[in-house]
Scaffold this motif. Structure first.
Motif, PDB file in Angstrom:
ATOM      1  N   LYS A  15      42.534  39.588  79.191  1.00 27.49           N
ATOM      2  CA  LYS A  15      43.482  39.791  80.273  1.00 27.49           C
ATOM      3  C   LYS A  15      44.242  41.078  79.951  1.00 27.49           C
ATOM      4  O   LYS A  15      44.715  41.249  78.827  1.00 27.49           O
ATOM      5  N   PRO A  16      44.362  42.013  80.919  1.00 27.75           N
ATOM      6  CA  PRO A  16      45.044  43.266  80.598  1.00 27.75           C
ATOM      7  C   PRO A  16      46.528  43.066  80.303  1.00 27.75           C
ATOM      8  O   PRO A  16      47.218  42.329  80.998  1.00 27.75           O
ATOM      9  N   VAL A  17      46.980  43.744  79.253  1.00 29.10           N
ATOM     10  CA  VAL A  17      48.398  43.752  78.891  1.00 29.10           C
ATOM     11  C   VAL A  17      48.808  45.211  78.733  1.00 29.10           C
ATOM     12  O   VAL A  17      48.216  45.942  77.937  1.00 29.10           O
ATOM     13  N   ILE A  18      49.800  45.624  79.506  1.00 23.26           N
ATOM     14  CA  ILE A  18      50.305  46.992  79.468  1.00 23.26           C
ATOM     15  C   ILE A  18      51.790  46.932  79.140  1.00 23.26           C
ATOM     16  O   ILE A  18      52.536  46.203  79.784  1.00 23.26           O
ATOM     17  N   THR A  19      52.182  47.684  78.149  1.00 19.03           N
ATOM     18  CA  THR A  19      53.590  47.743  77.754  1.00 19.03           C
ATOM     19  C   THR A  19      54.083  49.169  77.952  1.00 19.03           C
ATOM     20  O   THR A  19      53.433  50.121  77.521  1.00 19.03           O
ATOM     21  N   ILE A  20      55.237  49.298  78.595  1.00 18.44           N
ATOM     22  CA  ILE A  20      55.879  50.598  78.768  1.00 18.44           C
ATOM     23  C   ILE A  20      57.234  50.506  78.090  1.00 18.44           C
ATOM     24  O   ILE A  20      58.037  49.628  78.406  1.00 18.44           O
ATOM     25  N   ALA A  21      57.475  51.396  77.143  1.00 19.38           N
ATOM     26  CA  ALA A  21      58.725  51.371  76.387  1.00 19.38           C
ATOM     27  C   ALA A  21      59.291  52.782  76.309  1.00 19.38           C
ATOM     28  O   ALA A  21      58.566  53.770  76.490  1.00 19.38           O
ATOM     29  N   HIS A  22      60.574  52.868  76.022  1.00 19.47           N
ATOM     30  CA  HIS A  22      61.203  54.169  75.836  1.00 19.47           C
ATOM     31  C   HIS A  22      62.202  54.098  74.688  1.00 19.47           C
ATOM     32  O   HIS A  22      62.658  53.020  74.309  1.00 19.47           O
ATOM     33  N   ARG A  23      62.506  55.258  74.164  1.00 18.26           N
ATOM     34  CA  ARG A  23      63.575  55.389  73.175  1.00 18.26           C
ATOM     35  C   ARG A  23      64.016  56.847  73.165  1.00 18.26           C
ATOM     36  O   ARG A  23      63.277  57.742  73.577  1.00 18.26           O
ATOM     37  N   TYR A  24      65.228  57.061  72.716  1.00 23.80           N
ATOM     38  CA  TYR A  24      65.766  58.414  72.605  1.00 23.80           C
ATOM     39  C   TYR A  24      65.577  58.904  71.179  1.00 23.80           C
ATOM     40  O   TYR A  24      65.711  58.128  70.230  1.00 23.80           O
ATOM     41  N   LEU A  25      65.259  60.181  71.062  1.00 20.06           N
ATOM     42  CA  LEU A  25      64.974  60.767  69.754  1.00 20.06           C
ATOM     43  C   LEU A  25      65.867  61.970  69.498  1.00 20.06           C
ATOM     44  O   LEU A  25      66.109  62.776  70.410  1.00 20.06           O
ATOM     45  N   PRO A  26      66.323  62.135  68.263  1.00 21.33           N
ATOM     46  CA  PRO A  26      67.078  63.339  67.913  1.00 21.33           C
ATOM     47  C   PRO A  26      66.099  64.503  67.686  1.00 21.33           C
ATOM     48  O   PRO A  26      64.919  64.289  67.407  1.00 21.33           O
ATOM     49  N   TYR A  41      65.817  63.884  73.031  1.00 27.75           N
ATOM     50  CA  TYR A  41      64.528  63.748  73.713  1.00 27.75           C
ATOM     51  C   TYR A  41      64.331  62.293  74.092  1.00 27.75           C
ATOM     52  O   TYR A  41      64.884  61.398  73.461  1.00 27.75           O
ATOM     53  N   ILE A  42      63.512  62.085  75.112  1.00 25.93           N
ATOM     54  CA  ILE A  42      63.130  60.718  75.463  1.00 25.93           C
ATOM     55  C   ILE A  42      61.632  60.575  75.198  1.00 25.93           C
ATOM     56  O   ILE A  42      60.841  61.460  75.525  1.00 25.93           O
ATOM     57  N   GLU A  43      61.295  59.486  74.568  1.00 26.61           N
ATOM     58  CA  GLU A  43      59.899  59.164  74.309  1.00 26.61           C
ATOM     59  C   GLU A  43      59.507  57.999  75.211  1.00 26.61           C
ATOM     60  O   GLU A  43      60.179  56.963  75.226  1.00 26.61           O
ATOM     61  N   LEU A  44      58.452  58.178  75.970  1.00 26.06           N
ATOM     62  CA  LEU A  44      57.875  57.122  76.802  1.00 26.06           C
ATOM     63  C   LEU A  44      56.551  56.738  76.177  1.00 26.06           C
ATOM     64  O   LEU A  44      55.711  57.602  75.899  1.00 26.06           O
ATOM     65  N   ASP A 100      42.184  52.715  69.276  1.00 25.77           N
ATOM     66  CA  ASP A 100      41.290  52.013  68.369  1.00 25.77           C
ATOM     67  C   ASP A 100      40.264  51.295  69.232  1.00 25.77           C
ATOM     68  O   ASP A 100      40.636  50.552  70.152  1.00 25.77           O
ATOM     69  N   PRO A 101      38.985  51.500  68.959  1.00 17.14           N
ATOM     70  CA  PRO A 101      37.956  50.840  69.761  1.00 17.14           C
ATOM     71  C   PRO A 101      38.161  49.327  69.813  1.00 17.14           C
ATOM     72  O   PRO A 101      38.447  48.686  68.803  1.00 17.14           O
ATOM     73  N   ASP A 102      38.059  48.781  70.999  1.00 14.23           N
ATOM     74  CA  ASP A 102      38.191  47.343  71.278  1.00 14.23           C
ATOM     75  C   ASP A 102      39.595  46.790  71.014  1.00 14.23           C
ATOM     76  O   ASP A 102      39.793  45.588  71.072  1.00 14.23           O
ATOM     77  N   LYS A 103      40.556  47.649  70.716  1.00 10.26           N
ATOM     78  CA  LYS A 103      41.927  47.187  70.478  1.00 10.26           C
ATOM     79  C   LYS A 103      42.916  47.763  71.476  1.00 10.26           C
ATOM     80  O   LYS A 103      43.960  47.187  71.713  1.00 10.26           O
ATOM     81  N   GLY A 104      42.627  48.940  72.025  1.00  8.08           N
ATOM     82  CA  GLY A 104      43.510  49.511  73.019  1.00  8.08           C
ATOM     83  C   GLY A 104      43.880  50.951  72.738  1.00  8.08           C
ATOM     84  O   GLY A 104      43.363  51.584  71.818  1.00  8.08           O
ATOM     85  N   ALA A 105      44.784  51.445  73.586  1.00 11.66           N
ATOM     86  CA  ALA A 105      45.215  52.836  73.504  1.00 11.66           C
ATOM     87  C   ALA A 105      46.728  52.924  73.622  1.00 11.66           C
ATOM     88  O   ALA A 105      47.372  52.038  74.185  1.00 11.66           O
ATOM     89  N   VAL A 106      47.258  54.007  73.083  1.00 11.18           N
ATOM     90  CA  VAL A 106      48.687  54.302  73.195  1.00 11.18           C
ATOM     91  C   VAL A 106      48.814  55.750  73.645  1.00 11.18           C
ATOM     92  O   VAL A 106      48.243  56.653  73.025  1.00 11.18           O
ATOM     93  N   PHE A 107      49.543  55.954  74.736  1.00 13.66           N
ATOM     94  CA  PHE A 107      49.846  57.311  75.215  1.00 13.66           C
ATOM     95  C   PHE A 107      51.344  57.498  75.089  1.00 13.66           C
ATOM     96  O   PHE A 107      52.125  56.679  75.564  1.00 13.66           O
ATOM     97  N   THR A 108      51.723  58.581  74.433  1.00 14.83           N
ATOM     98  CA  THR A 108      53.124  58.879  74.180  1.00 14.83           C
ATOM     99  C   THR A 108      53.492  60.189  74.848  1.00 14.83           C
ATOM    100  O   THR A 108      52.796  61.192  74.678  1.00 14.83           O
ATOM    101  N   ILE A 109      54.585  60.146  75.608  1.00 17.04           N
ATOM    102  CA  ILE A 109      55.125  61.341  76.261  1.00 17.04           C
ATOM    103  C   ILE A 109      56.506  61.580  75.666  1.00 17.04           C
ATOM    104  O   ILE A 109      57.318  60.656  75.594  1.00 17.04           O
ATOM    105  N   ILE A 110      56.759  62.808  75.227  1.00 23.24           N
ATOM    106  CA  ILE A 110      58.082  63.174  74.715  1.00 23.24           C
ATOM    107  C   ILE A 110      58.609  64.305  75.602  1.00 23.24           C
ATOM    108  O   ILE A 110      57.946  65.338  75.760  1.00 23.24           O
ATOM    109  N   LEU A 111      59.793  64.084  76.170  1.00 22.06           N
ATOM    110  CA  LEU A 111      60.401  65.074  77.064  1.00 22.06           C
ATOM    111  C   LEU A 111      61.801  65.431  76.606  1.00 22.06           C
ATOM    112  O   LEU A 111      62.545  64.552  76.160  1.00 22.06           O
ATOM    113  N   PRO A 112      62.190  66.707  76.742  1.00 20.64           N
ATOM    114  CA  PRO A 112      63.563  67.075  76.430  1.00 20.64           C
ATOM    115  C   PRO A 112      64.500  66.501  77.489  1.00 20.64           C
ATOM    116  O   PRO A 112      64.136  66.379  78.649  1.00 20.64           O
TER     117      PRO A 112
END
Length: 113
Positions: A15-26, A41-44, A100-112
């Motif tokens: 079953k697809p599971v998608i997580t979207i998270a954010h945090r602020y970075l110095p 910066y904000i990391e998505l 990671d094959p058969d485990k999923g993917a992570v895409f990270t966006i960092i914006l000022p």
């Protein structure tokens, strides 16, 4: 595009599971990412449990028309991630991928900010 890809590249056994998270970075935590200067910066982070991909493709998947699978396996033009990365870069940010094959993917966006 990232959510669409997470749904497209889902494992037929899960079953697809998608997580979207954010945090602020110095600024000191984003050194080396060639970002526009900012006070913070904000990391998505978009994480899924899809089919994933080999680490050797972490940069190649952002190339225009570069596909990891045949057209008969998954629909698409091979330009979506390239456009996403170009938009992020034009706003002074960076876009990264890991998988990671058969485990999923992570895409990270960092914006000022």
């Amino acid at each position: 595009n990232l959510i669409s890809n997470s749904l497209k590249f889902v494992s037929p056994k899960k079953k697809p599971v998608i997580t979207i998270a954010h945090r602020y970075l110095p600024p000191k935590s984003v050194i080396g990412h060639n970002l526009r200067s900012a006070t913070r910066y904000i990391e998505l982070r978009f994480t899924d449990n899809g089919i994933g991909f080999e680490r050797e493709f972490e940069e190649k998947i952002f190339a225009v028309f570069h596909r990891l699978h045949h057209k008969n396996e998954y629909e698409g033009t091979g330009i979506g991630l390239a456009i996403c990365k170009k938009i992020v870069q034009s706003n002074g940010g960076a876009m990264l991928a890991s998988g990671d094959p058969d485990k999923g993917a992570v895409f990270t966006i960092i914006l000022p900010q």
